[in-house]
Write an enzyme that holds these catalytic residues in place. Structure first.
Site, PDB file in Angstrom:
ATOM      1  N   MET A   1       0.834  -1.201   0.000  1.00 45.29           N
ATOM      2  CA  MET A   1       0.000   0.000   0.000  1.00 45.29           C
ATOM      3  C   MET A   1       0.869   1.252   0.000  1.00 45.29           C
ATOM      4  SD  MET A   1      -2.584  -1.470   2.865  1.00 45.29           S
ATOM      5  CE  MET A   1      -1.376  -2.641   3.427  1.00 45.29           C
ATOM      6  N   CYS A   2       0.388   2.257  -0.691  1.00 44.87           N
ATOM      7  CA  CYS A   2       0.946   3.607  -0.619  1.00 44.87           C
ATOM      8  C   CYS A   2      -0.249   4.550  -0.747  1.00 44.87           C
ATOM      9  CB  CYS A   2       2.017   3.843  -1.691  1.00 44.87           C
ATOM     10  SG  CYS A   2       1.453   3.782  -3.403  1.00 44.87           S
TER      11      CYS A   2
END
Length: 163
Positions: free
Chosen positions: A64-65
């Protein structure tokens, strides 16, 4: 299932939420960071997670970002990785069913935590049935062709020989 999880600082809170959800659903989770909300460059985490996947240290991974795009692009640069960005259940299922994606990516600024849990569950609750094996094989073959070509160019002119 043994899973890797990782994020940059933008997705730290979502990563922690998803990690807790995975542990509560009896998955073994290896956290590759980040471990605080201090700034971290997403390529560092994504490459480490991708390496763990290719070395067989984990079965699958979740990255995730902020948008999920950066970690997806980064993971897909790692030879042997098929990462897929998904923010809905259908795409998450198809990432695995059609493409045998080893890594699911999501964006913390795009998806809420409750929907993210459902997306993760959808991704993990299906197995690749090799229905699109011919297509995935084409991807793998082309990738190997590029890897071999880059290797040959790297050793050209050195004392190493290339078969």
């Amino acid at each position: 299932m043994k899973l890797a999880i990782g994020s940059d600082h933008n997705a730290f809170e979502l990563k922690e939420t998803i990690k807790e959800h995975l542990v509560n659903t009896e998955h073994e989770v290896v956290d590759y960071g980040c471990h605080t909300s201090d700034a971290v460059d997403y390529p560092d985490v994504a490459f480490e997670v991708s390496q763990a996947v290719t070395e067989g240290k984990v079965d699958r991974a979740i990255l995730m970002c902020g948008t999920g795009i950066g970690v997806c692009i980064t993971a897909n640069k790692y030879p042997g990785i098929r990462a897929a960005l998904a923010h809905d259940i259908y795409s998450a299922e198809r990432a695995q069913l059609s493409n045998n994606a080893q890594i699911l990516t999501m964006g913390s600024q795009i998806i809420g935590s409750e929907v993210a849990k459902k997306v993760v569950d959808a991704y993990l609750n299906v197995a690749w049935a090799e229905g699109s094996k011919r297509k995935v094989d084409k991807i793998v073959e082309k990738e190997q062709e590029f890897v071999n070509q880059n290797y040959k160019e790297a050793v050209k002119g050195s004392n190493c020989s290339v078969n």
